[in-house]
Enzyme design. Structure first.
Site, PDB file in Angstrom:
ATOM      1  N   TYR A  70       0.830  -1.207   0.000  1.00 26.79           N
ATOM      2  CA  TYR A  70       0.000   0.000   0.000  1.00 26.79           C
ATOM      3  C   TYR A  70       0.858   1.248   0.000  1.00 26.79           C
ATOM      4  O   TYR A  70       2.074   1.187   0.211  1.00 26.79           O
ATOM      5  CB  TYR A  70      -0.953   0.000   1.201  1.00 26.79           C
ATOM      6  CG  TYR A  70      -0.307   0.318   2.538  1.00 26.79           C
ATOM      7  CD1 TYR A  70       0.489  -0.624   3.190  1.00 26.79           C
ATOM      8  CD2 TYR A  70      -0.470   1.558   3.141  1.00 26.79           C
ATOM      9  CE1 TYR A  70       1.078  -0.340   4.405  1.00 26.79           C
ATOM     10  CE2 TYR A  70       0.123   1.848   4.367  1.00 26.79           C
ATOM     11  CZ  TYR A  70       0.894   0.891   4.991  1.00 26.79           C
ATOM     12  OH  TYR A  70       1.487   1.177   6.197  1.00 26.79           O
TER      13      TYR A  70
ATOM     14  N   ARG B 171       7.962   3.917  -4.851  1.00 24.53           N
ATOM     15  CA  ARG B 171       8.003   2.962  -3.736  1.00 24.53           C
ATOM     16  C   ARG B 171       6.948   1.877  -3.924  1.00 24.53           C
ATOM     17  O   ARG B 171       7.174   0.710  -3.578  1.00 24.53           O
ATOM     18  CB  ARG B 171       7.820   3.688  -2.399  1.00 24.53           C
ATOM     19  CG  ARG B 171       8.046   2.773  -1.217  1.00 24.53           C
ATOM     20  CD  ARG B 171       8.050   3.513   0.097  1.00 24.53           C
ATOM     21  NE  ARG B 171       6.779   4.163   0.366  1.00 24.53           N
ATOM     22  CZ  ARG B 171       6.558   4.978   1.382  1.00 24.53           C
ATOM     23  NH1 ARG B 171       7.519   5.264   2.236  1.00 24.53           N
ATOM     24  NH2 ARG B 171       5.377   5.527   1.563  1.00 24.53           N
TER      25      ARG B 171
ATOM     26  N   ARG C 292      -8.458 -21.090  -0.366  1.00 19.06           N
ATOM     27  CA  ARG C 292      -7.650 -20.415   0.645  1.00 19.06           C
ATOM     28  C   ARG C 292      -6.389 -21.243   0.919  1.00 19.06           C
ATOM     29  O   ARG C 292      -6.270 -21.926   1.923  1.00 19.06           O
ATOM     30  CB  ARG C 292      -8.440 -20.216   1.938  1.00 19.06           C
ATOM     31  CG  ARG C 292      -7.727 -19.321   2.915  1.00 19.06           C
ATOM     32  CD  ARG C 292      -7.928 -19.753   4.358  1.00 19.06           C
ATOM     33  NE  ARG C 292      -6.784 -19.365   5.179  1.00 19.06           N
ATOM     34  CZ  ARG C 292      -5.785 -20.181   5.478  1.00 19.06           C
ATOM     35  NH1 ARG C 292      -5.758 -21.423   5.055  1.00 19.06           N
ATOM     36  NH2 ARG C 292      -4.787 -19.745   6.218  1.00 19.06           N
TER      37      ARG C 292
ATOM     38  N   HIS D 238      -2.114 -21.165   1.070  1.00 21.39           N
ATOM     39  CA  HIS D 238      -1.051 -20.171   1.250  1.00 21.39           C
ATOM     40  C   HIS D 238      -0.411 -19.831  -0.092  1.00 21.39           C
ATOM     41  O   HIS D 238      -0.062 -18.697  -0.363  1.00 21.39           O
ATOM     42  CB  HIS D 238      -0.002 -20.683   2.238  1.00 21.39           C
ATOM     43  CG  HIS D 238      -0.475 -20.623   3.668  1.00 21.39           C
ATOM     44  ND1 HIS D 238       0.370 -20.535   4.734  1.00 21.39           N
ATOM     45  CD2 HIS D 238      -1.718 -20.632   4.197  1.00 21.39           C
ATOM     46  CE1 HIS D 238      -0.318 -20.488   5.855  1.00 21.39           C
ATOM     47  NE2 HIS D 238      -1.596 -20.561   5.555  1.00 21.39           N
TER      48      HIS D 238
ATOM     49  N   LYS E 206       6.393  -1.976   2.014  1.00 19.88           N
ATOM     50  CA  LYS E 206       5.223  -1.383   2.658  1.00 19.88           C
ATOM     51  C   LYS E 206       4.041  -2.348   2.526  1.00 19.88           C
ATOM     52  O   LYS E 206       3.097  -2.137   1.740  1.00 19.88           O
ATOM     53  CB  LYS E 206       4.919  -0.013   2.028  1.00 19.88           C
ATOM     54  CG  LYS E 206       4.106   0.907   2.925  1.00 19.88           C
ATOM     55  CD  LYS E 206       4.179   2.338   2.452  1.00 19.88           C
ATOM     56  CE  LYS E 206       3.190   3.256   3.150  1.00 19.88           C
ATOM     57  NZ  LYS E 206       3.336   3.365   4.595  1.00 19.88           N
TER      58      LYS E 206
ATOM     59  N   LEU F 253      11.134   1.209   6.932  1.00 16.36           N
ATOM     60  CA  LEU F 253      10.492   1.623   5.689  1.00 16.36           C
ATOM     61  C   LEU F 253      11.220   2.883   5.209  1.00 16.36           C
ATOM     62  O   LEU F 253      11.426   3.809   6.007  1.00 16.36           O
ATOM     63  CB  LEU F 253       9.013   1.942   5.942  1.00 16.36           C
ATOM     64  CG  LEU F 253       8.283   2.318   4.655  1.00 16.36           C
ATOM     65  CD1 LEU F 253       7.875   1.070   3.887  1.00 16.36           C
ATOM     66  CD2 LEU F 253       7.077   3.183   4.930  1.00 16.36           C
TER      67      LEU F 253
END
Ligand code: PDD
Length: 261
Positions: free
Chosen positions: A12, A31, A80, A82, A126, A182
């Site tokens: 994000y 980024r 579902r 991994h 991020k 970050l």
């Protein structure tokens, strides 16, 4: 079945908007690309398309100052598991109004707590999976603090949602880039600004003792800008007031915000 929801499998960005102008657009988009590359998601949009989408979301909101949150998850799978198949990324964008704090309201500074940094070793991505970060933030909030400053082997890394700076004897220090932090866009603006103003700045790590004995402590992020910290774990830093170097950098940052990019 979105893997963003199921696993926090995505990245994000948060873009600050001042006077309807996106501050640091290119740095944030760069980024985002780095983050997508790091987790092997193909960027679903060109930078021109991202700009159009972000502008559209900004236009839905009447506030002139906003924070745009943009998430790209790996997408929806059938199962579902991994592991995943090749998927179409999901894009989610929202914007909320922000009210930047006035300088006067910051002069007495904010308080933080410190905690051991138990996060993974890819903090430079991020990622939307922020479990450790949100637990630190919540603990800080419940203790009436602005932020949790994190340390690894007694070395200060960053905040739970910010980068950390200290000033000692007129020299500014912040943790170097790498897997422990970050690479904040605000951090980068602060470093460039300090260099332009001929202030001494070193991307050198410092320990908790140096933080406690610093002349100034600040945290930086796209939504908090540059916040002076005057109390750490209930102990007052220096004279308990925002410092002169913070003041100079803060003023310059306010000027940069008004420039159209
Ligand atoms: N957080 N370090 C961490 C762990 C962060 O989450 C953030 C920002 C920063 C500062 O980065 P920048 O200057 O690019 O905002 C450093 C955003 C604001 C958030 O998660 O909402």
């Amino acid at each position: 079945m979105d893997r963003g929801f199921l696993f926090g499998d995505g990245v994000y960005e948060v873009f600050p908007i001042y006077n309807n102008n996106i501050f640091g657009l290119d740095s944030h988009l760069n980024r985002l690309q780095t983050g997508l590359d790091a987790i092997n998601i193909t960027n679903p949009h060109s930078n021109i398309e991202w700009l159009k989408l972000i502008k559209k979301v900004i236009s839905f909101n009447k506030d002139i100052n906003q924070a745009v949150y943009l998430q790209v998850s790996r997408g929806c799978d059938e199962d579902r598991k991994h592991t995943h198949n090749t998927l179409t990324p999901t894009v989610y964008i929202q914007s909320t109004g922000i009210q930047p704090r006035t300088k006067d309201s910051l002069l007495s500074g904010k308080s933080v707590i410190s905690r051991e940094d138990i996060r993974w070793l890819q903090c430079n991505t991020k990622a939307t999976s922020l479990l450790a970060n949100i637990m630190y933030s919540q603990e800080a909030k419940e203790l009436g603090s602005e932020e949790a400053i994190l340390y690894r082997d007694n070395v200060v890394t960053e905040g739970s949602s910010s980068n950390v700076f200290i000033v000692k004897n007129d020299c500014i220090f912040t943790h170097p880039k790498g897997q422990h932090i970050l690479p904040g866009i605000t951090r980068e603006v602060v470093i460039k600004t300090a260099k332009l103003l001929n202030l001494k700045i070193k991307e050198n790590a410092f320990d908790m003792t140096s933080l406690m004995n610093a002349d100034e402590v600040w945290i930086t992020s796209s939504t908090r800008e540059i916040l002076p910290i005057t109390t750490v774990d209930n102990k007052i830093i220096n004279n308990g007031l925002a410092g002169p170097i913070w003041s100079v950098i803060y003023d310059q940052y306010q000027t940069l915000k008004t420039l159209k990019e």
